[in-house]
Design an enzyme around this catalytic site. Sequence first.
Site, mmCIF file in Angstrom:
data_model
loop_
_atom_site.group_PDB
_atom_site.id
_atom_site.type_symbol
_atom_site.label_atom_id
_atom_site.label_comp_id
_atom_site.label_asym_id
_atom_site.label_seq_id
_atom_site.Cartn_x
_atom_site.Cartn_y
_atom_site.Cartn_z
ATOM 1 C CD GLU A 69 -2.827 1.388 2.304
ATOM 2 O OE1 GLU A 69 -2.874 0.534 3.201
ATOM 3 O OE2 GLU A 69 -3.669 2.285 2.155
ATOM 4 C CG ASP A 89 -3.281 -2.510 4.359
ATOM 5 O OD1 ASP A 89 -2.521 -1.716 4.940
ATOM 6 O OD2 ASP A 89 -4.468 -2.263 4.113
ATOM 7 C CB ILE A 91 -1.652 -0.168 9.583
ATOM 8 C CG1 ILE A 91 -0.290 -0.185 10.286
ATOM 9 C CG2 ILE A 91 -2.776 -0.113 10.630
ATOM 10 C CD1 ILE A 91 -0.071 1.013 11.231
ATOM 11 C CG ASP A 92 -7.179 -3.258 6.232
ATOM 12 O OD1 ASP A 92 -7.239 -2.349 5.389
ATOM 13 O OD2 ASP A 92 -8.156 -3.957 6.534
ATOM 14 C CB THR A 94 -4.490 3.712 8.544
ATOM 15 O OG1 THR A 94 -3.690 2.718 7.913
ATOM 16 C CG2 THR A 94 -3.595 4.844 8.987
ATOM 17 C CG ASP A 218 -7.654 -2.541 1.666
ATOM 18 O OD1 ASP A 218 -6.896 -2.216 2.585
ATOM 19 O OD2 ASP A 218 -8.086 -1.739 0.806
HETATM 20 C C1 IPD Z 1 -9.140 0.770 4.552
HETATM 21 C C2 IPD Z 1 -9.897 -0.034 5.571
HETATM 22 C C3 IPD Z 1 -11.350 0.382 5.561
HETATM 23 C C4 IPD Z 1 -11.958 0.180 4.192
HETATM 24 C C5 IPD Z 1 -11.155 0.922 3.141
HETATM 25 C C6 IPD Z 1 -9.705 0.507 3.192
HETATM 26 P P1 IPD Z 1 -6.613 1.288 5.212
HETATM 27 O O1 IPD Z 1 -7.787 0.410 4.525
HETATM 28 O O2 IPD Z 1 -9.802 -1.397 5.293
HETATM 29 O O3 IPD Z 1 -12.080 -0.399 6.469
HETATM 30 O O4 IPD Z 1 -13.261 0.653 4.203
HETATM 31 O O5 IPD Z 1 -11.697 0.635 1.877
HETATM 32 O O6 IPD Z 1 -8.981 1.215 2.228
HETATM 33 O O7 IPD Z 1 -6.588 2.613 4.521
HETATM 34 O O8 IPD Z 1 -6.944 1.412 6.646
HETATM 35 O O9 IPD Z 1 -5.422 0.460 4.953
HETATM 36 CA CA CA Z 2 -3.311 0.472 5.112
#
Ligand code: IPD
Ligand code: CA
Length: 272
Positions: A69, A89, A91-92, A94, A218
């Site tokens: 990412e 990813d 940190i999913d 964030t 993700d």
């Molecule tokens: C996001 C999270 C969020 C989802 C977004 C993602 P990130 O990833 O998973 O729940 O709704 O579509 O992009 O930005 O925290 O890595």
């Molecule tokens: Ca992320």
Amino acid sequence: MESLDEYFDTALALVKTCGNLITEHVNGCKVFVKKSCDIDLVTETDKKVEQTLVEGLAKKYPSHKFIGEESVSDGAKCELTDAPTWIIDPIDGTLNFIHGFPHCCISVGLAINKECVAGIIYNPNLQQLFTAKKGQGAFLNDRQIHVSNIKELPAALVAFECGTSRDEAKCKVVYENFKLIVSKGHGMRSLGSAALNMAMVAMGGADANFEYGIHAWDIAAGDIIVREAGGVCIDPAGGPLDLLSRRVLCASTPELAEELSKNLVQFYPERD
Ligand code: IPD
Ligand code: CA
């Protein structure tokens, strides 16, 4: 000779080390910068985790490719080839990480021949480690997990998200689908992490999850974890999941996936 087990063990050791970088900020991380908009954010921890994972894996497997990412430059397209590719990813969730809402995770998927064959989703705050390898089942903290057997929307707990974009057309579709799930489903949940939503489906805690606007990083790990737990992972309009399409629907059963795909309002974001 390199094997899937070896690839997985190497990645898992690195992921566990990186867990400490996240738990250091269990109460939140107030220093962040904006990316595409004011709810799409990044911290130094995101970058540090990704760098640690990519450097560790690249050192051991120099021929492998990466889709991470925080390494994809703004506006650049991702390229997924048949080569072993780590889809990361760091940190999913964030936004959760920043607020100190404890649902965030490191998500690492390995695709070979464009198919996800191993996945790790690790939330170090809550000590939840979801893993899967092709043909070997899915696990939560080493205990095998299975999807539920829910087949109909009225009995289904469905996880979905507003996402990290304020695009008007996209938000309109989110509101329409929110209405659908609230009026026809058993309930809706939003953890704030696409990977953890998928993990909930894999462990049978939720029965389905869909989202438009997610990225390959993700969902790559979630894809194999859900499928190895006995669930289905498809395009929200039906047909095979396309990792770069920014669209996902996973469900405990093909019947529930089909009911959702027939009833969801569709949205097609620009591809990864
Ligand atoms: C996001 C999270 C969020 C989802 C977004 C993602 P990130 O990833 O998973 O729940 O709704 O579509 O992009 O930005 O925290 O890595
Ligand atoms: Ca992320």
